[in-house]
Scaffold this motif. Structure first.
Motif, short mmCIF file in Angstrom:
data_model
loop_
_atom_site.label_atom_id
_atom_site.label_comp_id
_atom_site.label_asym_id
_atom_site.label_seq_id
_atom_site.Cartn_x
_atom_site.Cartn_y
_atom_site.Cartn_z
N LYS A 175 56.19 43.55 62.66
CA LYS A 175 55.19 44.05 63.36
C LYS A 175 55.21 45.71 63.77
CE LYS A 175 54.06 39.70 64.58
NZ LYS A 175 54.49 38.75 63.85
N SER A 176 54.74 46.24 62.70
CA SER A 176 54.93 47.82 62.56
C SER A 176 53.86 48.53 61.94
CB SER A 176 56.22 48.13 62.08
OG SER A 176 56.24 47.88 60.50
N SER A 177 53.60 49.61 62.20
CA SER A 177 52.50 50.43 61.44
C SER A 177 52.48 50.36 60.07
CB SER A 177 52.49 51.84 62.27
OG SER A 177 53.50 52.64 62.03
N LYS A 178 53.84 50.58 59.52
CA LYS A 178 54.01 50.28 58.15
C LYS A 178 53.50 48.91 57.52
CE LYS A 178 57.25 51.38 54.60
NZ LYS A 178 58.63 51.99 54.30
N ALA A 179 54.07 48.14 58.34
CA ALA A 179 53.74 46.51 57.81
C ALA A 179 52.20 46.21 57.57
CB ALA A 179 54.50 45.58 58.56
N LEU A 180 51.62 46.80 58.83
CA LEU A 180 50.12 46.59 59.03
C LEU A 180 49.27 47.34 58.15
CD1 LEU A 180 47.74 45.25 60.60
CD2 LEU A 180 47.73 47.28 62.22
N GLY A 181 49.94 48.81 57.87
CA GLY A 181 49.21 49.46 56.85
C GLY A 181 49.13 48.80 55.16
N ALA A 182 50.43 48.27 54.91
CA ALA A 182 50.73 47.93 53.73
C ALA A 182 49.68 46.55 53.55
CB ALA A 182 51.98 47.22 53.60
N PHE A 183 49.64 45.67 54.54
CA PHE A 183 48.66 44.63 54.73
C PHE A 183 47.22 44.89 54.60
CE2 PHE A 183 45.88 41.78 57.25
CZ PHE A 183 45.99 40.72 56.36
N MET A 184 47.00 45.97 55.35
CA MET A 184 45.38 46.33 55.17
C MET A 184 45.23 46.88 53.74
SD MET A 184 44.93 48.14 58.89
CE MET A 184 43.34 48.76 58.69
N LEU A 185 45.89 47.74 53.11
CA LEU A 185 45.79 48.14 51.80
C LEU A 185 45.72 47.01 51.01
CD1 LEU A 185 45.74 50.35 49.84
CD2 LEU A 185 48.09 50.46 49.64
N THR A 186 46.54 46.05 51.02
CA THR A 186 46.29 44.82 50.02
C THR A 186 45.07 44.38 50.31
OG1 THR A 186 48.71 44.48 50.24
CG2 THR A 186 47.35 42.59 49.47
N LYS A 187 44.36 44.06 51.33
CA LYS A 187 43.32 43.57 51.84
C LYS A 187 42.01 44.41 51.20
CE LYS A 187 43.00 39.97 53.07
NZ LYS A 187 43.21 38.70 52.40
N MET A 188 42.44 45.81 51.12
CA MET A 188 41.23 46.60 50.49
C MET A 188 41.09 46.22 49.21
SD MET A 188 41.58 50.09 52.70
CE MET A 188 42.71 50.05 54.10
N VAL A 189 42.50 46.37 48.67
CA VAL A 189 42.47 46.04 47.04
C VAL A 189 41.91 44.85 46.62
CG1 VAL A 189 43.86 46.02 45.11
CG2 VAL A 189 44.24 47.73 46.80
N GLU A 190 41.99 43.82 47.56
CA GLU A 190 41.49 42.45 47.26
C GLU A 190 40.15 42.40 47.38
OE1 GLU A 190 41.47 38.65 49.78
OE2 GLU A 190 43.63 39.19 49.35
N THR A 191 39.63 42.98 48.26
CA THR A 191 37.99 43.26 48.34
C THR A 191 37.56 43.95 47.36
OG1 THR A 191 38.23 43.29 50.68
CG2 THR A 191 36.20 44.20 49.73
N LEU A 192 38.11 45.20 46.72
CA LEU A 192 37.32 45.80 45.55
C LEU A 192 37.49 44.77 44.27
CD1 LEU A 192 39.44 49.31 45.92
CD2 LEU A 192 37.13 48.58 46.43
N PHE A 193 38.66 43.90 44.13
CA PHE A 193 38.54 43.15 42.89
C PHE A 193 37.75 41.97 42.98
CE2 PHE A 193 43.03 44.49 42.20
CZ PHE A 193 42.73 44.95 40.94
N LEU A 194 37.26 41.56 44.29
CA LEU A 194 36.50 40.36 44.49
C LEU A 194 35.26 41.08 44.41
CD1 LEU A 194 35.81 37.29 45.37
CD2 LEU A 194 35.86 38.27 47.72
N ALA A 195 34.80 42.09 44.93
CA ALA A 195 33.14 42.72 44.85
C ALA A 195 33.17 42.87 42.98
CB ALA A 195 33.27 44.10 45.31
N ARG A 196 34.11 43.37 42.36
CA ARG A 196 34.00 43.40 40.98
C ARG A 196 33.57 42.05 40.35
NH1 ARG A 196 33.18 47.17 36.76
NH2 ARG A 196 34.35 46.32 35.14
N LEU A 197 34.31 41.02 40.69
CA LEU A 197 34.18 39.64 40.10
C LEU A 197 32.91 39.21 40.55
CD1 LEU A 197 37.45 38.06 40.64
CD2 LEU A 197 36.73 38.65 38.70
N MET A 198 32.11 39.72 41.67
CA MET A 198 31.12 39.18 41.98
C MET A 198 29.82 40.41 41.62
SD MET A 198 31.88 38.14 46.05
CE MET A 198 30.32 37.37 46.28
#
Length: 93
Positions: free
Chosen positions: A45-68
């Protein structure tokens, strides 16, 4: 009190036990209704871990948008709030 009369089993419960019951209840309801859901448990539970998670979700969103076939960088509502924010910022200078 009124709240414990409305919600039986609430009396003498800690906030953390109530939050845990809500968490389990939501997961059980989603599973019962066969709704997709995901449980995420960050090991650290740290700002680094949360930032890494959020970046992963942003990239996931970009790929999903591309697929859609959606351009995630050209959303009208986003541009509208940016324009309105600029007007407010300029008028407050």
């Amino acid at each position: 009190n009124e709240l414990t009369r409305i919600i039986p089993g609430l009396a003498h419960r800690s906030v953390s036990s109530i939050k845990e019951a809500i968490f389990k209840g939501v997961a059980a309801a989603y599973k019962k209704e066969q709704r997709p859901y995901m449980i995420i448990d960050l090991e650290r539970k740290s700002s680094k871990a949360l930032g890494a998670f959020m970046l992963t979700k942003m990239v996931e969103t970009l790929f999903l948008a591309r697929l859609m076939g959606i351009n995630p960088f050209d959303q009208p509502a986003v541009e509208l709030y940016k324009a309105e924010t600029r007007k407010i910022m300029e008028s407050n200078l």
